[in-house]
Design a protein around this motif. Structure first.
Motif, PDB file in Angstrom:
ATOM      1  N   PHE A 139     -13.270  -0.545  -1.784  1.00  0.00           N
ATOM      2  CA  PHE A 139     -12.577   0.585  -2.416  1.00  0.00           C
ATOM      3  C   PHE A 139     -11.599   0.047  -3.454  1.00  0.00           C
ATOM      4  N   SER A 175      -6.796   4.606   6.615  1.00  0.00           N
ATOM      5  CA  SER A 175      -7.635   4.845   7.792  1.00  0.00           C
ATOM      6  C   SER A 175      -6.878   5.756   8.756  1.00  0.00           C
ATOM      7  N   GLY A 176      -7.572   6.234   9.804  1.00  0.00           N
ATOM      8  CA  GLY A 176      -6.950   7.116  10.783  1.00  0.00           C
ATOM      9  C   GLY A 176      -5.665   6.526  11.370  1.00  0.00           C
ATOM     10  N   GLY A 177      -5.746   5.289  11.809  1.00  0.00           N
ATOM     11  CA  GLY A 177      -4.591   4.652  12.420  1.00  0.00           C
ATOM     12  C   GLY A 177      -3.493   4.322  11.422  1.00  0.00           C
ATOM     13  N   GLN A 191     -13.346  11.163  13.520  1.00  0.00           N
ATOM     14  CA  GLN A 191     -12.185  10.653  14.231  1.00  0.00           C
ATOM     15  C   GLN A 191     -11.076  11.686  14.372  1.00  0.00           C
ATOM     16  N   GLN A 194      -6.523   7.496   1.272  1.00  0.00           N
ATOM     17  CA  GLN A 194      -6.950   6.100   1.145  1.00  0.00           C
ATOM     18  C   GLN A 194      -6.585   5.287   2.387  1.00  0.00           C
ATOM     19  N   SER A 234      -6.980  -1.425  13.824  1.00  0.00           N
ATOM     20  CA  SER A 234      -6.849  -0.232  12.998  1.00  0.00           C
ATOM     21  C   SER A 234      -6.920  -0.624  11.521  1.00  0.00           C
ATOM     22  N   GLY A 235      -7.814   0.020  10.776  1.00  0.00           N
ATOM     23  CA  GLY A 235      -7.961  -0.274   9.355  1.00  0.00           C
ATOM     24  C   GLY A 235      -8.979  -1.363   9.044  1.00  0.00           C
ATOM     25  N   CYS A 236      -9.739  -1.818  10.054  1.00  0.00           N
ATOM     26  CA  CYS A 236     -10.647  -2.944   9.823  1.00  0.00           C
ATOM     27  C   CYS A 236     -11.991  -2.518   9.240  1.00  0.00           C
ATOM     28  N   GLY A 237     -12.265  -1.209   9.144  1.00  0.00           N
ATOM     29  CA  GLY A 237     -13.500  -0.777   8.502  1.00  0.00           C
ATOM     30  C   GLY A 237     -14.496  -0.068   9.403  1.00  0.00           C
ATOM     31  N   LYS A 238     -14.077   0.375  10.560  1.00  0.00           N
ATOM     32  CA  LYS A 238     -15.002   1.004  11.505  1.00  0.00           C
ATOM     33  C   LYS A 238     -15.490   2.363  11.004  1.00  0.00           C
ATOM     34  N   THR A 239     -14.532   3.212  10.622  1.00  0.00           N
ATOM     35  CA  THR A 239     -14.912   4.533  10.139  1.00  0.00           C
ATOM     36  C   THR A 239     -15.758   4.427   8.878  1.00  0.00           C
ATOM     37  N   THR A 240     -15.394   3.507   7.998  1.00  0.00           N
ATOM     38  CA  THR A 240     -16.155   3.337   6.765  1.00  0.00           C
ATOM     39  C   THR A 240     -17.597   2.951   7.086  1.00  0.00           C
ATOM     40  N   ARG A 250       0.800  -1.220   0.000  1.00  0.00           N
ATOM     41  CA  ARG A 250       0.000   0.000   0.000  1.00  0.00           C
ATOM     42  C   ARG A 250       0.838   1.278   0.000  1.00  0.00           C
ATOM     43  N   ALA A 288     -13.207  -3.064   2.646  1.00  0.00           N
ATOM     44  CA  ALA A 288     -13.216  -2.300   3.896  1.00  0.00           C
ATOM     45  C   ALA A 288     -14.327  -2.781   4.823  1.00  0.00           C
TER      46      ALA A 288
HETATM   47  N1  LIG Z   1     -11.370   6.467   0.269  1.00  0.00           N
HETATM   48  C1  LIG Z   1     -10.722   5.305   0.382  1.00  0.00           C
HETATM   49  N2  LIG Z   1     -10.088   4.759  -0.687  1.00  0.00           N
HETATM   50  C2  LIG Z   1      -9.438   3.578  -0.590  1.00  0.00           C
HETATM   51  N3  LIG Z   1      -9.371   2.845   0.542  1.00  0.00           N
HETATM   52  C3  LIG Z   1      -9.973   3.324   1.620  1.00  0.00           C
HETATM   53  C4  LIG Z   1     -10.681   4.574   1.617  1.00  0.00           C
HETATM   54  N4  LIG Z   1     -11.187   4.795   2.854  1.00  0.00           N
HETATM   55  C5  LIG Z   1     -10.806   3.735   3.613  1.00  0.00           C
HETATM   56  N5  LIG Z   1     -10.082   2.849   2.874  1.00  0.00           N
HETATM   57  C6  LIG Z   1      -9.519   1.579   3.347  1.00  0.00           C
HETATM   58  O1  LIG Z   1     -10.551   0.826   3.936  1.00  0.00           O
HETATM   59  C7  LIG Z   1     -10.073   0.116   5.083  1.00  0.00           C
HETATM   60  C8  LIG Z   1     -10.923   0.471   6.269  1.00  0.00           C
HETATM   61  O2  LIG Z   1     -10.707   1.831   6.605  1.00  0.00           O
HETATM   62  P1  LIG Z   1     -11.442   2.541   7.825  1.00  0.00           P
HETATM   63  O3  LIG Z   1     -11.053   3.971   7.800  1.00  0.00           O
HETATM   64  O4  LIG Z   1     -12.876   2.216   7.803  1.00  0.00           O
HETATM   65  O5  LIG Z   1     -10.730   1.794   9.057  1.00  0.00           O
HETATM   66  P2  LIG Z   1     -10.914   1.982  10.626  1.00  0.00           P
HETATM   67  O6  LIG Z   1     -11.413   0.698  11.166  1.00  0.00           O
HETATM   68  O7  LIG Z   1     -11.687   3.202  10.916  1.00  0.00           O
HETATM   69  O8  LIG Z   1      -9.399   2.152  11.099  1.00  0.00           O
HETATM   70  P3  LIG Z   1      -8.721   3.134  12.173  1.00  0.00           P
HETATM   71  O9  LIG Z   1      -9.013   2.516  13.484  1.00  0.00           O
HETATM   72  O10 LIG Z   1      -7.271   3.045  11.830  1.00  0.00           O
HETATM   73  O11 LIG Z   1      -9.296   4.488  11.979  1.00  0.00           O
HETATM   74  C9  LIG Z   1      -8.605   0.503   5.220  1.00  0.00           C
HETATM   75  O12 LIG Z   1      -7.819  -0.518   4.663  1.00  0.00           O
HETATM   76  C10 LIG Z   1      -8.486   1.778   4.430  1.00  0.00           C
HETATM   77  O13 LIG Z   1      -7.206   1.941   3.889  1.00  0.00           O
END
Ligand SMILES: Nc1ncnc2c1ncn2[C@@H]1O[C@H](COP(=O)(O)OP(=O)(O)OP(=O)(O)O)[C@@H](O)[C@H]1O
Ligand SMILES: Nc1ncnc2c1ncn2[C@@H]1O[C@H](COP(=O)(O)OP(=O)(O)OP(=O)(O)O)[C@@H](O)[C@H]1O
Ligand code: SF4
Ligand code: SF4
Ligand SMILES: [Mg+2]
Ligand SMILES: [Mg+2]
Lengths: 329, 330
Positions: free
Chosen positions: B15, A158-160, B100, A156, B51-57, A149, B31
């Motif tokens: 995505f 996520s926050g973390g 967030q 693209q 982190s990155g598992c899809g919560k925010t999405t 990535r 996501a």
């Molecule tokens: N606009 C986007 N384009 C491409 N990939 C995306 C986009 N938004 C999120 N992703 C991907 O989707 C996955 C889930 O992202 P998301 O932000 O929902 O994670 P999260 O659970 O909120 O993580 P964190 O705890 O780190 O904030 C991640 O792999 C992220 O890179």
């Protein structure tokens, strides 16, 4: 000489309503291989200290006085007195920073991988592009990101993931000191644990100095050799981490340490320090903690307690510290 | 009337992970990958996970900032994809999100007052004086005191945790019925965080509000949420009542997560987590259990089967794992 020594650092923000006294007489030293944790309430001035050290102040940030000596072995240099173009050599390579605002340190129009590659090539101009990319892939693995990535853009992530990318960036140029400002707020506890361990490992390996800034005393406990507790623009107590956790003397430190919500024990009433967080525009005279302090006396509201060494390596500013068990006064 | 304020059914959001020749997408980040849950009136559901598992999405799809790839969303029993015009506007009044990252989500050119009052403006609520009162009251409640010293500042003149509290005030200003709170207190110390949680609980009691509460902090989830859902790589792997989940975690990922909670003791040393490897790869995951690559108890069966379904192994306690299911069936 220690790697970093900060003497009587003072920085205020100028606003229409007066000065915000965010950094008000800060003193500490940091040795090679040592890690200092800074804890304190939201808004007490933690980020402002690091911005002052690195001289990255906003327009209304007014440096008042103090010195920041940096010594990487070739003799101490006062960063405060350097002209800007000299100072630039010390940022990133000398002292690098994981900013609390992860997004502000990533450029949205370049891929994450390219940004780190560029930082590496800036400092190691002789390195080949392939070698730099390989180094980035290594850093990605280290912070738990999939190297596939690298060629994606910050939006693209996520926050973390952004937070981890910024940690990788801060580690990329092998700095002498890393300041990490709330580096793991967006990370789950497994990833957080891994990254803190990796940072500690690299720190010991390269004998780096580390400053961790966090509101989370559990994170600070895991990473710090010594801890500074900050309240309203000032350090109120500084000592090795065991002393701060097991035998705190300052009433504010005591309040911070004595309650921590648990996930398995009895579900207790949640803890708050009574009263309002201080207003840095118009801090109370005397001890700034006095309006909220259970030990406050008349003296506290009139005279400011000095920050003094009460036993070797243990500094504190308080007129009526918490008594230790078995102690008379 | 439905028993639930919100129902999420088989939600998917993919995505594009790259673009090949002629802009054709060959790889996808999964996501959110077939997620279902429901939230009752006045209930808070905690959402935790890697982190990155899809919560925010998931949260962004609920507030309609992202279009789902597939799946349905019901608010008060009605399919929200059909909403247009006034209904849509009403949806945006009722359903709010606390974002967030307060460094990204607050408009840098607006004062704190304008940021918090903007939703009142958009929905034509109150006159200027009433708006000022309402905003000051909220600033007081989130601990930005005295409010008069914050109203006319800009976001860059605030600390991280102070911005976070502005974001909370903005989301609450309209008295919404449903709030997606995405790590709303991650930068706040215990003392201030407690005040915010109490405020959110009070609002919930007063207005029968519901929350989807995304957090990495299980102690916060414990205080705020009746139930907790644990996500891993786009899937919910475990969901149950809060105390049950914390005291009797069943999925190997949940167990690892609980074991990694930091302890405020400098003399404590933790062993390695019971989890293999460290890098999660959500691009085109193979169809088997999403946790397979990192699972300490995986078997041959797991390798050749599809991702396990969420099964109710104890009353109200759902887990997606073949091994746990086998154990519980005896
Ligand atoms: N606009 C986007 N384009 C491409 N990939 C995306 C986009 N938004 C999120 N992703 C991907 O989707 C996955 C889930 O992202 P998301 O932000 O929902 O994670 P999260 O659970 O909120 O993580 P964190 O705890 O780190 O904030 C991640 O792999 C992220 O890179
Ligand atoms: N540019 C500025 N102008 C005026 N005041 C400011 C400015 N930047 C920060 N402040 C104020 O200075 C104080 C210290 O801010 P700082 O960002 O250092 O806090 P912090 O300890 O890092 O808090 P947090 O944990 O919430 O990030 C805060 O009260 C903040 O409102
Ligand atoms: S100096 Fe006085 S008010 Fe300040 S912390 Fe000590 S006892 Fe409390
Ligand atoms: S289904 Fe198999 S691989 Fe997946 S979590 Fe359970 S044991 Fe592990
Ligand atoms: Mg800060
Ligand atoms: Mg997120």
């Amino acid at each position: 000489m220690p790697l970093l020594s900060v003497n009587d650092l003072v920085m205020y923000y100028k606003t229409k309503m007066g000065y915000v006294r965010a950094v008000d007489g800060i003193n500490f030293t940091l040795d090679r291989g040592e890690s200092l944790g800074i804890v304190g309430e939201s808004g007490c001035g933690k980020t402002s200290i690091s911005m002052t050290l690195l001289r990255l102040l906003p327009e209304n940030g007014e440096f008042q006085r103090g010195h920041v000596y940096f010594d990487d072995g070739s003799g101490p240099v006062d960063l405060i007195s350097l002209p800007e173009h000299e100072m630039r050599k010390y940022r990133w390579k000398g002292i690098s920073m994981v900013f609390q605002a992860a997004m502000n340190s990533l450029n949205p129009v370049y891929t994450v991988g390219d940004q780190i590659v560029e930082a590496i090539l800036n400092h190691y101009p002789d390195m080949s592009l392939d070698a730099a990319r390989a180094k980035v892939a290594e850093l990605f693995e280290l912070v738990g990101l999939d190297p596939k990535r690298m060629d994606q853009y910050p939006h693209q992530y996520s926050g973390g993931m952004k937070q981890r990318a910024v940690i990788a960036l801060a580690l990329s140029c092998d700095p002498k000191v890393i300041i990490a400002d709330e580096p793991t707020t967006a990370l789950d506890v497994i990833v957080q644990d891994k990254i803190l361990k990796e940072m500690k490992r690299i720190q010991k390996k390269l004998n780096m100095g580390m400053i961790y800034i966090s509101h989370d005393i559990a994170v600070i406990a895991e990473v710090s050799d010594k801890i500074a507790v900050m309240y309203a623009g000032k350090f109120v107590e500084l000592a090795d981490s065991v002393t701060i956790f097991k035998r705190p003397r300052h009433p504010y430190t005591y309040g911070l340490m004595s309650s921590f919500p648990s996930i398995t024990g009895e579900k207790k009433k949640l803890f708050t320090i009574p009263g309002e967080p201080p207003n840095l525009l118009n801090p109370p005279p005397g001890c700034r903690f006095a309006p909220r302090c259970p030990n406050a006396t008349k003296q506290c509201t009139e005279e400011e307690p000095p920050f003094i060494e009460v036993e070797p390596g243990h500094f504190m500013a308080c007129w009526n510290p918490v008594k230790r068990e078995g102690e008379e006064s | 009337m439905s028993e639930y304020i919100l129902e999420v059914k088989n939600l998917k959001k993919y995505f594009p992970a790259d673009r090949g020749l002629f802009g054709r997408v060959r790889h996808f980040v999964h996501a959110v990958d077939d997620v279902s849950f429901e939230i009752k009136y006045g209930e808070s559901l905690g959402l935790v996970g890697e982190s990155g598992c899809g919560k925010t999405t998931t949260g962004k799809v609920i507030v309609k900032l992202e279009e789902p790839t597939d799946g349905t969303l019901l608010l008060e029993g009605e399919d929200v994809s059909t909403y247009v015009g006034a209904r849509k506007k009403e949806y945006h009044r009722k359903v709010q999100m606390i974002f967030q990252d307060p460094y990204e989500s607050l408009n840098p050119r607006m004062t704190i007052f304008d940021i918090i009052a903007e939703p009142l403006n958009i929905h034509g609520i109150g006159n200027l004086k009433e708006r000022e009162e309402r905003v000051s009251e909220l600033l007081q409640e989130v601990g930005l005191t005295p409010p008069s010293s914050f109203l006319w500042r800009y976001p860059h003149e605030l600390s991280g945790g102070q911005r976070q509290r502005v974001a909370i005030a903005r989301a609450l200003v309209l008295n919404p019925s449903f709030v997606v709170a995405d790590e709303p207190t991650s930068m706040l110390d215990v003392s201030i965080r407690t005040g915010i949680m109490e405020l959110m609980m009070e609002l919930r009691e007063a207005h029968n509000m519901s929350y989807l509460y995304i957090t990495h902090d299980l102690a916060v989830a414990r205080y705020m949420c009746e139930r907790i859902a644990v996500m891993y790589l786009g899937k919910i792997v475990e969901i149950s009542e809060t105390e049950e989940l914390l005291h009797n975690p069943l999925h190997p990922y949940t167990r690892a997560l609980l074991a990694a909670v930091p302890v405020p003791d400098p003399e404590f040393s933790r062993g390695e987590p019971e989890i293999i490897g460290s890098v999660t790869k959500p691009i085109d995951p193979p169809p088997r259990c999403r946790f397979y690559d990192r699972c300490p108890i995986r078997t041959k069966d797991c390798e050749i089967s599809d991702h396990p379904p969420l099964v109710e192994v104890l009353p109200g306690h759902f887990v997606a794992c073949y091994e746990v299911e086998k154990q519980k069936r005896g």
